[in-house]
Design a protein around this motif. Structure first.
Motif: not given
Ligand SMILES: C[S@@+](CC[C@H](N)C(=O)[O-])C[C@H]1O[C@@H](n2cnc3c(N)ncnc32)[C@H](O)[C@@H]1O
Length: 448
Positions: A247, A267, A294, A296, A315-316, A337-338, A355-357, A361
């Protein structure tokens, strides 16, 4: 400026005693090759002040400007050289590369053709093949690569361009063979290899993408992209979630272009989440402590701000967090990590959104339990998932593109088991991928 002050006064200007012009040119090239671009540039310019028509120096200065990203200056320098000597060795090819980088495909193609008229080389043919590919003329690009390979059968860039021309024409097996050969010939470059995988996924050929990934794995057994996408393409040994390494690397490399790329794909997940928040919460009065899981680049932040007494994001990806910081709406941004982050904040939030995170998982139980604990009683959770076009009994799948898709009813059950009251998931369109709408679930839940 003279070479003297270019060289910290230790070396007098060319022609003034200790260093001849020839010696200065050699010194500039030596510094250039050592990566000391600033000094090399000053030396070249000092030489050109004394001898403005020195074509060898105009050539290396043009290359240096290109390396520094000064494309206009690079093109002007090389063009000036070609006015002095239109048949200078290799310079049309260099000019073509500059023009290609500037997106001037037509002029780049002409420059490569001029180069080939003077001296046919595999490099110039391979470059011309890139132009044809970017113009969408894949059959001509393929033929052009073959001209390069007739001159130099093991030419790495030509083999790479041939692979893309073949894959783009859906000549999958030939394309994969060329890609495998290019992987042997060229330095490992992540982006190039990811491009093969992406071409094959767009062509709906995950098994062939796995062939590329397995060959890549032999060279780089621990590469997180390889491990994740191999699982995604083969369906074997599905990890519970995308690894932190995967990630982080993926989104760090995507951070700068994320917003513009996602806007092109229509999006909508942040807007969809914000609409659900508006429906679930009382009118906004900056009254709640909110967590963006997450977060982003922070696209949700401004939409949540009207309700936020405090707004935290985790966010990671540092790259994504830096973009989010630039929005100036988050009170706290954490690289974490969330689920780990939520464990450190029991009972701290009135609203959590994602959103979209959570489509990174597969297993949602840990997220559900940690969200339940981080929310205050009465707190609300809003998130999206990608929807699984369910086969009988299947509840989650790691899709070849690398994200998980879930059965909505199953996801609801997982969050209910964690002690939340969950509304029926609502079908939504999150964005497009390859011009096809990506179907998702919008889920709203509440801690009783
Ligand atoms: C597709 S982006 C969406 C970002 C934001 N929520 C948006 O809608 O614009 C997914 C984000 O989730 C983060 N992410 C994914 N798995 C994660 C985790 N286990 N812990 C923290 N962040 C995570 C990624 O680094 C990325 O920034």
């Amino acid at each position: 400026m003279s070479v003297a002050n270019a060289h910290e006064t230790a070396t007098p200007a060319p022609g003034e005693g200790r260093m001849t012009i020839a010696e200065a040119v050699a010194y500039g090239i030596e510094r250039h090759q050592a990566g000391d671009l600033g000094l090399a540039e000053r030396v070249y310019e000092a030489v050109l002040e004394r001898d403005p028509d020195r074509v060898d120096v105009l050539n290396v200065l043009g290359i240096l400007k290109y390396q520094c990203g000064e494309l206009d200056a690079a093109a002007a320098t090389l063009q000036r050289l070609l006015e002095i000597d239109p048949s200078a060795d290799g310079v049309w090819n260099n000019l073509g590369n500059v023009l290609l980088k500037r997106g001037e495909l037509g002029r780049a193609g002409e420059a490569f053709k001029r180069s080939l008229q003077l001296l046919p080389t595999a490099e110039a043919w391979a470059n011309l093949a890139r132009v044809y590919r970017r113009l969408g003329d894949l059959a001509v690009s393929e033929q052009t690569c073959l001209q390069a390979l007739a001159l130099a059968p093991d030419h790495g860039p030509a083999t790479h361009n041939l692979a893309l021309a073949l894959l783009g024409q859906r000549r999958i097996e030939e394309g994969v063979q060329a890609a495998l050969k290019a992987m042997q010939l060229l330095q490992p470059r992540e982006r190039r290899r990811q491009t093969y995988v992406q071409y094959l996924l767009v062509a709906d050929e995950p098994a062939q993408a796995a062939v590329i990934l397995r060959a890549w794995q032999q060279q780089e057994p621990d590469n997180p992209y390889v491990l994740h996408h191999l699982a995604a393409c083969t369906g074997a040994a599905m990890p519970e979630r995308a690894s932190d390494d995967y990630v982080e690397k993926e989104f760090d490399s995507f951070a700068e272009s994320f917003d513009t790329t996602l806007a092109r794909l229509n999006y909508r997940a942040p807007q969809i989440v914000a609409e659900a928040v508006a429906a679930a919460l009382p009118p906004a009065a900056r009254q709640f402590d909110i967590l963006d899981l997450g977060c982003g680049t922070g696209l949700c932040g401004p939409l949540l701000q009207p309700w936020a007494r405090t707004l935290a994001g985790c966010d990671l990806s540092t790259g994504m967090l830096m973009q989010a910081a630039g929005r100036g709406v988050y009170d706290e941004l954490r690289k974490a990590e969330l689920t780990a982050f939520m464990r450190t904040r029991p009972g701290a939030f009135d609203l959590a959104v994602s959103a979209d995170t959570l489509n990174y998982f597969g297993e949602l139980g840990e997220v559900a339990r940690t969200v339940q604990a981080t929310l205050r009683p009465g707190g609300v959770l809003v998130f999206t998932l990608e929807a699984l076009a369910s086969k009988e009994g299947e509840v989650v799948r790691l899709m070849p593109h690398g994200r998980y898709a879930h059965d909505g009813a199953h996801a609801r059950q997982v969050f209910e088991q964690a002690g939340l009251v969950v509304d029926a998931p609502v079908g939504v369109v999150l964005r497009e991928e390859n011009k096809v709408p990506v179907q998702g679930w919008l889920v709203t839940a509440r801690r009783p």
